[in-house]
Design a protein around this motif. Structure first.
Motif, PDB file in Angstrom:
ATOM      1  N   ALA A   3       0.841  -1.207   0.000  1.00 16.41           N
ATOM      2  CA  ALA A   3       0.000   0.000   0.000  1.00 16.41           C
ATOM      3  C   ALA A   3       0.873   1.251   0.000  1.00 16.41           C
ATOM      4  CB  ALA A   3      -0.933  -0.002   1.207  1.00 16.41           C
ATOM      5  N   HIS A  58      -9.912  -4.757  -3.486  1.00 17.96           N
ATOM      6  CA  HIS A  58      -8.968  -3.755  -4.000  1.00 17.96           C
ATOM      7  C   HIS A  58      -8.207  -4.288  -5.213  1.00 17.96           C
ATOM      8  CE1 HIS A  58      -5.838  -0.784  -4.320  1.00 17.96           C
ATOM      9  NE2 HIS A  58      -4.918  -1.714  -4.099  1.00 17.96           N
ATOM     10  N   HIS A  87      -6.875   1.031   0.661  1.00 19.05           N
ATOM     11  CA  HIS A  87      -5.662   0.846   1.471  1.00 19.05           C
ATOM     12  C   HIS A  87      -5.961   1.124   2.943  1.00 19.05           C
ATOM     13  CE1 HIS A  87      -2.747   1.628  -2.142  1.00 19.05           C
ATOM     14  NE2 HIS A  87      -3.331   0.444  -2.207  1.00 19.05           N
ATOM     15  N   GLU A 105       1.231   4.071  -2.986  1.00 17.15           N
ATOM     16  CA  GLU A 105       0.950   5.477  -2.705  1.00 17.15           C
ATOM     17  C   GLU A 105       2.156   6.370  -2.974  1.00 17.15           C
ATOM     18  OE1 GLU A 105      -0.557   5.276   1.293  1.00 17.15           O
ATOM     19  OE2 GLU A 105      -2.436   4.352   0.612  1.00 17.15           O
ATOM     20  N   ARG A 159      -5.410  -1.475   5.923  1.00 17.33           N
ATOM     21  CA  ARG A 159      -4.588  -1.126   7.092  1.00 17.33           C
ATOM     22  C   ARG A 159      -5.372  -1.288   8.388  1.00 17.33           C
ATOM     23  NH1 ARG A 159      -2.972   3.581   3.728  1.00 17.33           N
ATOM     24  NH2 ARG A 159      -0.820   3.247   3.121  1.00 17.33           N
ATOM     25  N   ASN A 168      -8.694  -6.584   0.730  1.00 18.49           N
ATOM     26  CA  ASN A 168      -7.588  -6.690  -0.218  1.00 18.49           C
ATOM     27  C   ASN A 168      -8.046  -7.315  -1.529  1.00 18.49           C
ATOM     28  OD1 ASN A 168      -4.661  -6.348  -0.690  1.00 18.49           O
ATOM     29  ND2 ASN A 168      -4.750  -8.556  -0.933  1.00 18.49           N
TER      30      ASN A 168
END
Length: 167
Positions: A46, A111, A77, A50, A81, A108
């Protein structure tokens, strides 16, 4: 030449494998042996996206909606987290731990599916091979500089502020 897209896909494959390994792990030692590296890599991935991928997508993405794709990714993300943090707050192998790990897996998976349908294809269409190689080299350096997740930024980000700062 290295390619950022290939490296992101490699991580996605690795994540899927490790979540499957959790399904067959028994006992605290096996669960911990699979989960701890997985949790660290989720956070490293992640942070790397970023720092490296999404700023480039915002500048180069033109076949989709790079701002919306980036906003969704930052939100995802944060959810991942938060689930990793929740798992770390529970004793390994307890119902609370399994629930938090299951949430990390779900977030996840969503994503990765979305990123593979939108952000990555957009970037493939809009970025040169040289840019993809340059970003791959940055990615590899990032992982080298953050072994086992050490020193990664584990804080949630405000998606709108992130876009403002990187657009």
């Amino acid at each position: 030449m290295a390619d950022i897209i290939d490296l992101i896909f490699e991580d996605h494959h690795w994540f899927r494998q490790r979540f499957f390994y959790l399904d067959s792990a028994t006992g605290e030692a096996e669960l911990r042996a699979v989960w701890e590296p997985l949790a660290a890599r989720l956070e490293t991935h992640a942070d790397a996206e970023e720092a490296i991928f999404y700023p480039a997508l915002l500048k180069r993405g033109d076949s989709g909606d790079p701002k919306e794709e980036t906003e969704d990714a930052i939100h995802d993300h944060n959810e991942i987290r938060d689930a990793v943090k929740a798992a770390r707050a529970e004793a390994v192998g307890t119902p609370g731990w399994f629930a938090a790990v299951g949430e990390a897996r779900k977030q996840n998976g969503q994503h990765m599916d979305e990123e593979e349908r939108e952000g990555l294809p957009d970037f493939i269409k809009s970025a040169t091979g040289q840019l993809r190689h340059d970003l791959a080299m940055q990615w590899l350096q990032f992982y080298y500089e953050h072994p086992a997740g050490r020193g990664v930024d584990e804080t949630d980000k405000d998606p709108e502020a992130y876009i403002r700062d990187h657009d």
